[in-house]
Motif scaffolding. Structure first.
Motif, PDB file in Angstrom:
ATOM      1  N   UNK A 119       9.879  -2.934  -6.651  1.00  0.00           N
ATOM      2  CA  UNK A 119      10.937  -3.397  -7.561  1.00  0.00           C
ATOM      3  C   UNK A 119      11.583  -2.251  -8.335  1.00  0.00           C
ATOM      4  N   UNK A 120      10.905  -1.106  -8.402  1.00  0.00           N
ATOM      5  CA  UNK A 120      11.436   0.037  -9.163  1.00  0.00           C
ATOM      6  C   UNK A 120      12.016   1.128  -8.276  1.00  0.00           C
ATOM      7  N   UNK A 121      12.102   0.877  -6.971  1.00  0.00           N
ATOM      8  CA  UNK A 121      12.657   1.883  -6.073  1.00  0.00           C
ATOM      9  C   UNK A 121      14.179   1.887  -6.151  1.00  0.00           C
ATOM     10  N   UNK A 122      14.770   3.030  -5.819  1.00  0.00           N
ATOM     11  CA  UNK A 122      16.229   3.097  -5.705  1.00  0.00           C
ATOM     12  C   UNK A 122      16.622   2.406  -4.404  1.00  0.00           C
ATOM     13  N   UNK A 167       0.829  -1.208   0.000  1.00  0.00           N
ATOM     14  CA  UNK A 167       0.000   0.000   0.000  1.00  0.00           C
ATOM     15  C   UNK A 167       0.863   1.257   0.000  1.00  0.00           C
ATOM     16  N   UNK A 168       1.934   1.256   0.778  1.00  0.00           N
ATOM     17  CA  UNK A 168       2.822   2.417   0.830  1.00  0.00           C
ATOM     18  C   UNK A 168       3.444   2.657  -0.546  1.00  0.00           C
ATOM     19  N   UNK A 169       3.866   1.597  -1.215  1.00  0.00           N
ATOM     20  CA  UNK A 169       4.436   1.739  -2.561  1.00  0.00           C
ATOM     21  C   UNK A 169       3.395   2.286  -3.533  1.00  0.00           C
ATOM     22  N   UNK A 170       2.167   1.816  -3.390  1.00  0.00           N
ATOM     23  CA  UNK A 170       1.072   2.326  -4.218  1.00  0.00           C
ATOM     24  C   UNK A 170       0.871   3.819  -3.959  1.00  0.00           C
ATOM     25  N   UNK A 171       0.943   4.229  -2.694  1.00  0.00           N
ATOM     26  CA  UNK A 171       0.724   5.625  -2.323  1.00  0.00           C
ATOM     27  C   UNK A 171       1.829   6.547  -2.837  1.00  0.00           C
ATOM     28  N   UNK A 172       3.073   6.024  -2.932  1.00  0.00           N
ATOM     29  CA  UNK A 172       4.146   6.860  -3.473  1.00  0.00           C
ATOM     30  C   UNK A 172       4.260   6.712  -4.986  1.00  0.00           C
ATOM     31  N   UNK A 224       9.010  -8.632   1.736  1.00  0.00           N
ATOM     32  CA  UNK A 224       9.035  -8.280   0.324  1.00  0.00           C
ATOM     33  C   UNK A 224      10.270  -7.518  -0.167  1.00  0.00           C
ATOM     34  N   UNK A 225      11.202  -7.115   0.726  1.00  0.00           N
ATOM     35  CA  UNK A 225      12.283  -6.230   0.284  1.00  0.00           C
ATOM     36  C   UNK A 225      13.405  -6.925  -0.475  1.00  0.00           C
ATOM     37  N   UNK A 226      13.431  -8.232  -0.462  1.00  0.00           N
ATOM     38  CA  UNK A 226      14.387  -9.021  -1.239  1.00  0.00           C
ATOM     39  C   UNK A 226      15.851  -8.832  -0.859  1.00  0.00           C
ATOM     40  N   UNK A 227      16.106  -8.480   0.393  1.00  0.00           N
ATOM     41  CA  UNK A 227      17.494  -8.487   0.851  1.00  0.00           C
ATOM     42  C   UNK A 227      17.897  -9.939   1.068  1.00  0.00           C
ATOM     43  N   UNK A 228      19.182 -10.238   0.895  1.00  0.00           N
ATOM     44  CA  UNK A 228      19.650 -11.594   1.189  1.00  0.00           C
ATOM     45  C   UNK A 228      19.492 -11.823   2.687  1.00  0.00           C
TER      46      UNK A 228
END
Length: 146
Positions: free
Chosen positions: A38-41, A28-33, A81-85
């Motif tokens: 996957x496209x964030x820096x 939801x936060x990604x949707x709001x921004x 969901x952040x995909x860090x190792x």
């Protein structure tokens, strides 16, 4: 049926539900921004993860989770969901815990974590406007510093 569940099973259910709640909040936060995760820096991803860690703190307090459960939930959020190792997630979670308990360690990240606590409350109350404003203000401030 719950009478037959042992403590570990109950913990797994609680942690599973909390992990799912965190994923929904991050989505939801990604949707709001307006930017898919996957496209964030990398900087945006770290900011969102610190914000999410605030939500972990909020959930930990609400559900009365023990420290090991909170740590596990933090690592789970950072890997999915952040995909860090796994190693990155463990190191980052340790940093977030240190910063959350010592404002001087990293004042900006400490502030983001605390805004994430508020963000989780906004999320659970379905106050989308306040949540959007909260995360957008953080992103704007971080971009200016960046």
């Amino acid at each position: 049926m719950n009478d037959f569940m042992n403590t570990d099973d109950k913990n797994d259910v609680i942690l599973g539900a909390a992990a799912h709640e965190l994923e929904q909040m991050v989505d939801q936060v990604c949707e709001l921004i307006g930017t898919p995760l996957a496209e964030t820096t990398e900087l945006q991803r770290q900011v969102l993860a610190a914000f999410g860690f605030g939500a972990v703190y909020s959930i930990t307090h609400r559900d009365r989770l023990a420290e090991p459960q909170a740590h596990a939930l933090s690592i789970r959020m950072l890997t999915k969901p952040f995909n860090y190792s796994e190693q990155q997630a463990v190191d980052f979670a340790d940093d977030l815990i240190r910063v959350a308990s010592n404002e001087e360690a990293h004042p900006v990240m400490n502030t983001i974590i605390h805004r994430g606590i508020n963000g989780h409350i906004q999320f659970t109350q379905e106050d989308h406007e306040a949540l959007a404003r909260n995360i957008q203000e953080i992103m704007a401030a971080v971009q200016q510093q960046g």
